[in-house]
Design an enzyme around this catalytic site. Sequence first.
Site, PDB file in Angstrom:
ATOM      1  N   GLU A 198      35.509  48.788  38.056  1.00 54.41           N
ATOM      2  CA  GLU A 198      36.148  49.123  36.774  1.00 54.41           C
ATOM      3  C   GLU A 198      37.117  48.026  36.342  1.00 54.41           C
ATOM      4  OE1 GLU A 198      36.147  54.006  36.740  1.00 54.41           O
ATOM      5  OE2 GLU A 198      37.641  52.969  37.974  1.00 54.41           O
ATOM      6  N   ASP A 219      50.810  56.015   7.107  1.00 53.79           N
ATOM      7  CA  ASP A 219      50.779  55.865   5.653  1.00 53.79           C
ATOM      8  C   ASP A 219      51.078  54.427   5.290  1.00 53.79           C
ATOM      9  OD1 ASP A 219      53.767  55.554   5.247  1.00 53.79           O
ATOM     10  OD2 ASP A 219      53.749  57.549   6.162  1.00 53.79           O
TER      11      ASP A 219
END
Length: 750
Positions: free
Chosen positions: A614, A534
């Site tokens: 990777e 928020d």
Amino acid sequence: MAILFDGNQNTLTLHTNHSTYQMKIDPLGFVLHLYYGKSSVGCMDYLLMHSYQDRGFSGNPYDAEEDRTYSMDVLPQEFPYHGTGDYRSPALIIKNNGNFCGSDFRYKSHRITNEKYHIKGLPAVYAEKEEAETLEIFLEDRVSNIEVCLLYGVLPKYDIITRSVRVVNQGGNKIYLEKLLPATLDFVSGDYDFITFYGRHNKERNFQRVPVVHGVHQIGSRRGTSSHQYNPFVILAERNADEENGSCYAMSFLYSGGFQCQVEKDQFNLTRLQMGLQEELFEYPLEPGEVFYSPEVVMSYSSQGIGQLSRNIHKCYRHNLCRGKYKEIPRPLLVNNWESTMFDFNGDLLYGLAKDASALGIEMLVMDDGWFGTRNDDTSGLGDWQVNEEKLGEPLESLIQKINGLGMKFGIWVEPECVNENSRLYREHPDWAFQIPGKRPVRGRGQLMLDFSRKEVVDYLFGQICNVLDKGNIEYVKWDMNRSFYDIYSNGGKEQGRVLHDYILGLYDFLERLITRYPNILFEGCSGGGGRFDAGMLYYTPQIWCSDNTDAIDRVFIQYGTSFGYPISSIASHVSAVPNQQTSRMVSLHTRGVTAMGGVLGYELDLRELTEDEKEEVRQQVKTYHKYEALVQNGDYYRLTNPFENQAGAWAVVAEDKSEVLVSAVSLECHGNAPIVYIKLQGLKSRCIYRDTESGQEYPSDALMGAGMPLPMINTYVAPMQTENEGAKPLPVVGQEHQAWQWHLELVEK
Ligand code: GLA
């Protein structure tokens, strides 16, 4: 001047660069709302010229005398309090003298000042003097002697208007605030949709758009936190408004506790939108002389669709809500050990993780939950903020030094608001936890809430956390909170109806002291992922862990929903291992990277398990991220598709001067013999050419915006007739159906 008072018309008008907001003080001293929308000049009280009718069962204020056409049940209001004869939802209910409700507030005066107001103890948008103005409207209830001040902050350049309310008990009796919603918007005309963001733990902020119909549509949180379930950010959009067109309004609550938001269409088709404090369990006492400061609601209007509305909010929050060293600079790229180790780690393991990470260009190691007390699982130790040196195998100081020695920063996880019953803290101070005497408490994740409404509790925890942070060069703190509130009872002798709000004031006090004492630490908010995502938290922590769900495909949806009300510079997003821990889905490392770069990139996996290929890919991701980091943090964000309705999730960040754009797309579905998917860009400079900086391909900007960018075709299976010699076989890459693409385009100067 952004705020104008017209003494002839008795109107107060707020102007931002592209919007106008107007109110009228009517002859009886009620403040009526006239207009909020596209910039306009003049007086809008003509809108009400036919609103004065004798309406059955709509009462009339006593001082309207014989005039039965005057009713507050019918008129649009600025601050509809209980007591006027308006049967729609009030913004304020006061229980006077401890036993009756019914107020009579009228306009007393107003004041305009050349700066943005502050709110004592609460987050608020801030501004330089020349950036903002404040309007205060003073209302008075002469019978009970209570003053209400309506505060409006106007930030013209972002098209932002903020609202807050101050209630002053000037009378001789104790009163109770039973309900307080600082923002109400009444619309006399228009057909609207209500857009909200609902969800759950691991799947926050799903987009929902429904028509406003007669009745009340209410969302909110009774959980003591803003919650995973509904976000305190909503949009009211005209029925035909979309990302690029149409009128729409946003309300965002700068508050991390329970909230309430509702839209109501009334008997005469007026629409009322309101946002504020959750009224259940709220009954805030005000002794004579006391003042209550409401949290702030931020509003914005856009006549150019929901995309622009989001960009207004993004800019305001990036520049005028977030604070601290990191508010607008690149954040250190981190690896967090949580998903790879959970509670099972020691100092050597963390050092090894940091070493591997530094070799890939990652800049910080974050030690998550499990480093303190007896915290080896989530059943004990929470509350005991003493380093478990035995587990780490060394003092924290030396671990930090070693990690710093690798050129890596060090960050740490804390959860100061909760306690396990199996902890020293609880054994010493059982009364510091929320528990109703005689009732067995509701546990959440096996833990209880600490009573942050009590200063001595906040002070103690503050001291404990500072002891840890003072131990060494800690440059990041992840502030977590892992349950919803229940059993609200403060042993400090407080009345129950004030505890939840006082808790949030205690939390904000802690955070304010923390960020002041440690200006160089980057703080990240978290509550089981995005349970407290928020704008209140953003005042203290410029980034928030968006979700405990790190699955790259679910994240496309979660980050899409989050982007409506929050800048992407606030959305922490990590690449994690596959199969994903929350969904078991396999998604390629490339796609995981593209999704995570739709926020503040980080990693959350065991780097030792990566193959050499990777690792090389991670190195490239880190480079790519740094290359576009400034653009992503400071540019204008465009949602290009709605993943809930499209086969691909796509978004773009366009530089403010439109000189470059980073477009990202992730395929969400895969079909046999599929049609080509086109992604329409937005926000480019018209009648220009943009060039792909990697391939050199040139694109006309208006075609990109009008017809779109074709996505490459996805095939997980190679059709037999094309591969007669080899035979048909699936492509070897797992998760191939979720491909992702990034294009960096720059404006070709001709
Ligand atoms: C919460 C957070 C996670 C992790 C755990 C640790 O769930 O959201 O990221 O920190 O707590 O217990």
